[in-house]
Design a protein around this motif. Structure first.
Motif, mmCIF file in Angstrom:
data_model
loop_
_atom_site.group_PDB
_atom_site.id
_atom_site.type_symbol
_atom_site.label_atom_id
_atom_site.label_comp_id
_atom_site.label_asym_id
_atom_site.label_seq_id
_atom_site.Cartn_x
_atom_site.Cartn_y
_atom_site.Cartn_z
ATOM 1 N N ASP A 149 29.411 25.066 9.641
ATOM 2 C CA ASP A 149 28.800 24.926 10.970
ATOM 3 C C ASP A 149 27.371 25.469 11.027
ATOM 4 O OD1 ASP A 149 29.820 27.518 10.573
ATOM 5 O OD2 ASP A 149 30.213 27.836 12.701
ATOM 6 N N SER A 197 37.675 28.247 16.081
ATOM 7 C CA SER A 197 36.498 28.822 16.739
ATOM 8 C C SER A 197 36.910 29.708 17.889
ATOM 9 C CB SER A 197 35.633 27.671 17.260
ATOM 10 O OG SER A 197 34.935 28.049 18.418
ATOM 11 N N SER A 199 35.281 30.307 20.561
ATOM 12 C CA SER A 199 35.001 29.791 21.900
ATOM 13 C C SER A 199 35.670 28.445 22.182
ATOM 14 C CB SER A 199 33.495 29.700 22.147
ATOM 15 O OG SER A 199 32.863 29.016 21.110
HETATM 16 N N1 AQP Z 1 36.291 27.658 11.293
HETATM 17 C C1 AQP Z 1 35.416 28.169 10.432
HETATM 18 N N2 AQP Z 1 35.471 27.836 9.129
HETATM 19 C C2 AQP Z 1 34.595 28.355 8.231
HETATM 20 N N3 AQP Z 1 33.628 29.236 8.574
HETATM 21 C C3 AQP Z 1 33.525 29.609 9.865
HETATM 22 N N4 AQP Z 1 32.700 30.453 10.519
HETATM 23 C C4 AQP Z 1 33.034 30.469 11.820
HETATM 24 N N5 AQP Z 1 34.072 29.643 12.054
HETATM 25 C C5 AQP Z 1 34.403 29.094 10.857
HETATM 26 C C6 AQP Z 1 31.642 31.230 9.879
HETATM 27 O O1 AQP Z 1 31.782 32.577 10.262
HETATM 28 C C7 AQP Z 1 30.496 33.202 10.226
HETATM 29 C C8 AQP Z 1 30.286 34.030 11.474
HETATM 30 O O2 AQP Z 1 30.093 33.137 12.547
HETATM 31 P P1 AQP Z 1 29.669 33.533 13.989
HETATM 32 O O3 AQP Z 1 28.962 34.812 14.025
HETATM 33 O O4 AQP Z 1 29.108 32.319 14.655
HETATM 34 O O5 AQP Z 1 31.082 33.841 14.472
HETATM 35 P P2 AQP Z 1 31.732 33.635 15.784
HETATM 36 O O6 AQP Z 1 30.769 33.186 16.817
HETATM 37 O O7 AQP Z 1 32.525 34.835 15.980
HETATM 38 O O8 AQP Z 1 32.701 32.469 15.310
HETATM 39 P P3 AQP Z 1 33.015 31.133 15.927
HETATM 40 O O9 AQP Z 1 34.462 31.059 16.055
HETATM 41 O O10 AQP Z 1 32.291 30.092 15.127
HETATM 42 O O11 AQP Z 1 32.485 31.192 17.371
HETATM 43 P P4 AQP Z 1 31.783 30.106 18.161
HETATM 44 O O12 AQP Z 1 32.543 28.833 17.951
HETATM 45 O O13 AQP Z 1 31.866 30.633 19.532
HETATM 46 O O14 AQP Z 1 30.391 30.054 17.627
HETATM 47 C C9 AQP Z 1 29.475 32.071 10.079
HETATM 48 O O15 AQP Z 1 28.986 32.054 8.755
HETATM 49 C C10 AQP Z 1 30.267 30.840 10.370
HETATM 50 O O16 AQP Z 1 29.773 29.720 9.664
#
Ligand code: AQP
Length: 332
Positions: A149, A197, A199
């Motif tokens: 992502d 994720s 969120s």
């Molecule tokens: N589903 C995933 N698969 C592989 N890698 C993932 N990462 C996140 N989700 C996946 C990787 O985790 C690292 C930290 O990401 P971040 O700080 O964006 O983490 P976050 O916001 O707590 O995780 P989310 O779940 O991705 O939150 P949203 O969706 O709210 O942004 C990164 O290296 C990311 O690639």
């Protein structure tokens, strides 16, 4: 040693399995071979509203989890982003080099702002990738270990680094994404067409590493699987089963083809039951170590202060060089 940098937001409370397999696990491995800088990115966290007390707690919790997962402050530099003011300072310069159009094309912003609605979306969320550019370039990172992502944000970082170098003379290292194909994207257990994720996933679709073992086990047992009964790796036709196999393989080191052999003739339920054991067995020591670090917040804060000093020693001269190159007068 080549340099790596990466960051993680503190806001999730518990990290989830996607964060761990997509990013943090690689961070732990890379500290052995690279000059590694890892940050709890609290500046990124406030792009959506945060309760101040909770943010402080979750920042410590994030640091404790990184240590619990195996980061060693003797082997890497672990720091909190807001304690290194150069990140925000360089971000402004980067904001002035990034096109509104190119920032508007970031799919993560488009997705998140669509979910939040225009009125609740902050300018900070829009410029989040620009702050990330500063995070990376401040350390001359050659590689950035992240999940799939983040690929688009790293591409943007490369473009802006090259633009700066072209305009002001070679200054920045142009970084490469470090994305391991097998675990680049861990999918939601309830909807294997979207990434796991914090969120976007429903609570049942996300494995939080600090959850009670029985909670995680139940989520895995009720994971959505695919039509048919055969256990095989086929992300197109069997995304649910393939995701479970990916997780199983990543946590045990057993290759996917071997797993497919191992489960030949068995039903999905067998895979889920055994995966639940694998995940909860992996998570138990992680959880215990994290709670240990958390039990001594003063020591945690001390470790982070040492990390911030080490980070500033690298970041400050880079920022000074940038300020000079863009034409700012030297500070008194
Ligand atoms: N589903 C995933 N698969 C592989 N890698 C993932 N990462 C996140 N989700 C996946 C990787 O985790 C690292 C930290 O990401 P971040 O700080 O964006 O983490 P976050 O916001 O707590 O995780 P989310 O779940 O991705 O939150 P949203 O969706 O709210 O942004 C990164 O290296 C990311 O690639």
């Amino acid at each position: 040693r080549p340099r790596v940098l990466s960051g993680i937001q503190p806001t999730a409370g518990s990290f989830h399995l996607g964060n761990y397999l997509g990013a943090v696990r690689q961070w732990v491995a890379l500290q052995e071979t690279h000059d590694a800088f890892y940050s709890v990115v609290d500046l990124h966290a406030i792009t959506v509203p945060q309760d101040p007390r909770e943010l402080r707690e979750s920042t410590r919790l994030a640091a404790a989890q990184l240590l619990g997962a195996g980061l060693d402050p003797e082997r890497c530099t672990l720091f909190v982003q807001s304690q290194v003011p150069e990140h925000a300072q360089l971000a402004w310069v980067m904001n002035c080099l990034t096109g509104f159009g190119e920032a508007s094309r970031m799919t993560q912003f488009k997705d998140k702002s669509a979910r939040q609605g225009a009125e609740s979306t902050t300018v900070g969320l829009f410029t989040y990738p620009v702050l990330q550019i500063a995070d990376i370039l401040l350390y001359h990172a050659q590689q950035v270990p992240v999940g799939e992502d983040q690929r688009q944000h790293i591409e943007l970082t490369r473009d802006v680094a090259e633009r700066f170098n072209g305009r002001f003379g070679t200054t920045f290292t142009v970084p490469q994404p470090y994305i391991l194909k097998d675990t680049a994207k861990i999918y939601d257990l309830q909807d294997p067409s979207i990434k796991m994720s914090k969120s976007a996933s429903s609570p049942k679709g996300i494995i939080n590493l600090l959850d009670e073992p029985k909670v995680s086990a139940k989520k895995i047992r009720s994971a959505v699987t695919d039509t048919g009964t055969e256990i095989r790796y086929d992300p197109q036709d069997k995304p649910g089963v393939s995701n479970l196999l990916t997780i199983y393989s990543a946590l045990t080191g057993i290759g996917v083809p071997e797993l497919v052999d191992k489960f030949a003739g068995q039903l999905y339920g067998a895979l889920k039951t055994q995966l639940a054991e694998v995940v909860t067995e992996w998570a138990a020591p992680f959880r215990a170590r994290t709670l240990e670090y958390l039990a001594d917040p003063a020591e945690l804060d001390r470790l982070l202060a040492v990390g911030a000093d080490k980070a500033r020693a690298v970041a400050a001269p880079v920022l000074a060089e940038v300020y000079d190159k863009v034409g700012f007068l030297p500070a008194a």
